[in-house]
Design a protein around this motif. Structure first.
Motif, PDB file in Angstrom:
ATOM      1  N   UNK A 147       0.831  -1.205   0.000  1.00 17.73           N
ATOM      2  CA  UNK A 147       0.000   0.000   0.000  1.00 17.73           C
ATOM      3  C   UNK A 147       0.866   1.256   0.000  1.00 17.73           C
ATOM      4  N   UNK A 148       1.956   1.236   0.777  1.00 19.76           N
ATOM      5  CA  UNK A 148       2.851   2.386   0.828  1.00 19.76           C
ATOM      6  C   UNK A 148       3.527   2.614  -0.529  1.00 19.76           C
ATOM      7  N   UNK A 149       3.904   1.521  -1.191  1.00 19.69           N
ATOM      8  CA  UNK A 149       4.502   1.636  -2.522  1.00 19.69           C
ATOM      9  C   UNK A 149       3.516   2.246  -3.509  1.00 19.69           C
ATOM     10  N   UNK A 150       2.282   1.830  -3.383  1.00 21.76           N
ATOM     11  CA  UNK A 150       1.226   2.326  -4.269  1.00 21.76           C
ATOM     12  C   UNK A 150       1.014   3.827  -4.074  1.00 21.76           C
ATOM     13  N   UNK A 151       0.979   4.238  -2.824  1.00 18.20           N
ATOM     14  CA  UNK A 151       0.779   5.659  -2.515  1.00 18.20           C
ATOM     15  C   UNK A 151       1.995   6.469  -2.928  1.00 18.20           C
ATOM     16  N   UNK A 152       3.186   5.943  -2.691  1.00  8.84           N
ATOM     17  CA  UNK A 152       4.407   6.638  -3.075  1.00  8.84           C
ATOM     18  C   UNK A 152       4.450   6.857  -4.583  1.00  8.84           C
ATOM     19  N   UNK A 153       4.030   5.837  -5.326  1.00 10.72           N
ATOM     20  CA  UNK A 153       4.008   5.950  -6.787  1.00 10.72           C
ATOM     21  C   UNK A 153       3.089   7.090  -7.232  1.00 10.72           C
ATOM     22  N   UNK A 154       1.954   7.228  -6.597  1.00 12.37           N
ATOM     23  CA  UNK A 154       0.991   8.269  -6.947  1.00 12.37           C
ATOM     24  C   UNK A 154       1.503   9.655  -6.534  1.00 12.37           C
ATOM     25  N   UNK A 155       2.218   9.704  -5.421  1.00  8.60           N
ATOM     26  CA  UNK A 155       2.790  10.986  -4.975  1.00  8.60           C
ATOM     27  C   UNK A 155       3.823  11.471  -5.986  1.00  8.60           C
ATOM     28  N   UNK A 192       9.279  16.751  -1.222  1.00  3.70           N
ATOM     29  CA  UNK A 192      10.336  16.868  -2.230  1.00  3.70           C
ATOM     30  C   UNK A 192      11.464  15.878  -1.957  1.00  3.70           C
ATOM     31  N   UNK A 193      11.880  15.780  -0.678  1.00  6.39           N
ATOM     32  CA  UNK A 193      12.938  14.851  -0.309  1.00  6.39           C
ATOM     33  C   UNK A 193      12.517  13.417  -0.517  1.00  6.39           C
ATOM     34  N   UNK A 194      11.256  13.127  -0.209  1.00  8.92           N
ATOM     35  CA  UNK A 194      10.731  11.774  -0.372  1.00  8.92           C
ATOM     36  C   UNK A 194      10.720  11.367  -1.844  1.00  8.92           C
ATOM     37  N   UNK A 195      10.261  12.273  -2.708  1.00  5.81           N
ATOM     38  CA  UNK A 195      10.213  11.987  -4.140  1.00  5.81           C
ATOM     39  C   UNK A 195      11.620  11.775  -4.691  1.00  5.81           C
ATOM     40  N   UNK A 196      12.552  12.625  -4.294  1.00  5.34           N
ATOM     41  CA  UNK A 196      13.931  12.522  -4.762  1.00  5.34           C
ATOM     42  C   UNK A 196      14.546  11.186  -4.367  1.00  5.34           C
ATOM     43  N   UNK A 197      14.358  10.795  -3.106  1.00  4.47           N
ATOM     44  CA  UNK A 197      14.928   9.536  -2.626  1.00  4.47           C
ATOM     45  C   UNK A 197      14.260   8.342  -3.306  1.00  4.47           C
ATOM     46  N   UNK A 199      13.067   8.185  -6.293  1.00  6.59           N
ATOM     47  CA  UNK A 199      13.585   8.062  -7.663  1.00  6.59           C
ATOM     48  C   UNK A 199      15.018   7.537  -7.650  1.00  6.59           C
ATOM     49  N   UNK A 200      15.851   8.098  -6.768  1.00  3.67           N
ATOM     50  CA  UNK A 200      17.268   7.694  -6.706  1.00  3.67           C
ATOM     51  C   UNK A 200      17.435   6.243  -6.289  1.00  3.67           C
ATOM     52  N   UNK A 201      16.551   5.764  -5.359  1.00  2.59           N
ATOM     53  CA  UNK A 201      16.656   4.399  -4.859  1.00  2.59           C
ATOM     54  C   UNK A 201      15.861   3.405  -5.691  1.00  2.59           C
ATOM     55  N   UNK A 203      12.603   3.135  -6.109  1.00  5.81           N
ATOM     56  CA  UNK A 203      11.410   2.631  -5.401  1.00  5.81           C
ATOM     57  C   UNK A 203      10.134   2.836  -6.189  1.00  5.81           C
ATOM     58  N   UNK A 204      10.190   3.595  -7.275  1.00 10.98           N
ATOM     59  CA  UNK A 204       9.003   3.848  -8.095  1.00 10.98           C
ATOM     60  C   UNK A 204       9.332   3.650  -9.569  1.00 10.98           C
ATOM     61  N   UNK A 205       8.286   3.513 -10.362  1.00  7.37           N
ATOM     62  CA  UNK A 205       8.442   3.396 -11.806  1.00  7.37           C
ATOM     63  C   UNK A 205       8.189   4.747 -12.454  1.00  7.37           C
ATOM     64  N   UNK A 206       9.091   5.192 -13.298  1.00 15.10           N
ATOM     65  CA  UNK A 206       8.951   6.475 -13.957  1.00 15.10           C
ATOM     66  C   UNK A 206       8.437   6.302 -15.393  1.00 15.10           C
TER      67      UNK A 206
END
Length: 206
Positions: A147-155, A192-197, A199-201, A203-206
């Motif tokens: 669920x957290x991955x899903x929400x992070x992807x949407x953020x 902003x920090x969460x999104x940056x991390x 992408x760098x790690x 954790x999401x699909x771009x």
């Protein structure tokens, strides 16, 4: 090169003395079985390298290394131990050891360690480095729920809290709670920090 071995096991000392005698750059090797013997030896003789067991009889090598270095400041000290956990390795590095070898390490590692420390370099065997690296990697890995991955992807896709709530059929309060948990796990202070991390790690699909 003169070498001193400090270990409370006869077999370890005997085996090391035989092995070190095969190195043409080793002039002499002596050994001691306890801390009292170690101090007496250092008071009367000078050595280039000391191999010290982390668990040296009743003493912890990490606790006595400072006193040893005060007695022989120019001598290099290499930990030679069966302790291969990352916590022990890290605490030994912090204590001031010049090198770290496992008792299962081979001849080549011992030779490289001796040459490295006498050249004022730190040395950690391949097996030691592997344990430490794998632990650090696991430590740095962020574990999120599905669920957290899903929400992070949407953020990351710039969805608002309301939009995410509507899409997932959850309340906005629930989304905010998940977002707070994600930020805590990722050790970030803002979106902003969460999104940056993320992408760098990867954790999401771009």
């Amino acid at each position: 090169m003169r070498i001193l071995l400090a270990d409370d096991h006869f077999l370890v000392l005997d085996g090391l003395e035989v092995l070190l005698s095969t190195f043409d750059f080793v002039e002499e090797t002596k050994s001691v079985l306890d801390y009292v013997g170690l101090k007496k030896m250092l008071e009367k003789e000078k050595f280039d390298v000391l191999f010290l067991d982390i668990h040296f009889g009743k003493h912890d090598g990490r606790e006595i290394i400072r006193e040893i270095k005060q007695m022989m400041p120019d001598m290099k000290i290499i930990a030679l131990t069966s302790q291969s956990d990352a916590a022990t390795i890290k605490s030994s590095v912090n204590a001031g050891f010049d090198g770290y070898l496992l008792k299962i390490d081979g001849r080549d590692d011992i030779e490289r360690a001796l040459k490295a420390v006498t050249n004022n370099e730190k040395y950690f065997s391949a097996k030691t480095q592997q344990v430490f690296f794998e632990t650090q990697t696991a430590k740095n890995k962020v574990e999120l729920t599905e669920r957290e991955k899903e929400i992070l992807q949407l953020i990351v896709q710039e969805k608002t809290t309301r939009e995410i709530a509507e899409q997932l059929c959850l309340s906005e309060k629930t989304i905010e709670t998940h977002r707070g948990n994600i930020m805590l796990k990722m050790d970030t202070r803002n979106i902003a920090g969460m999104v940056k991390k993320a992408i760098m790690d990867g954790l999401v699909n771009l």
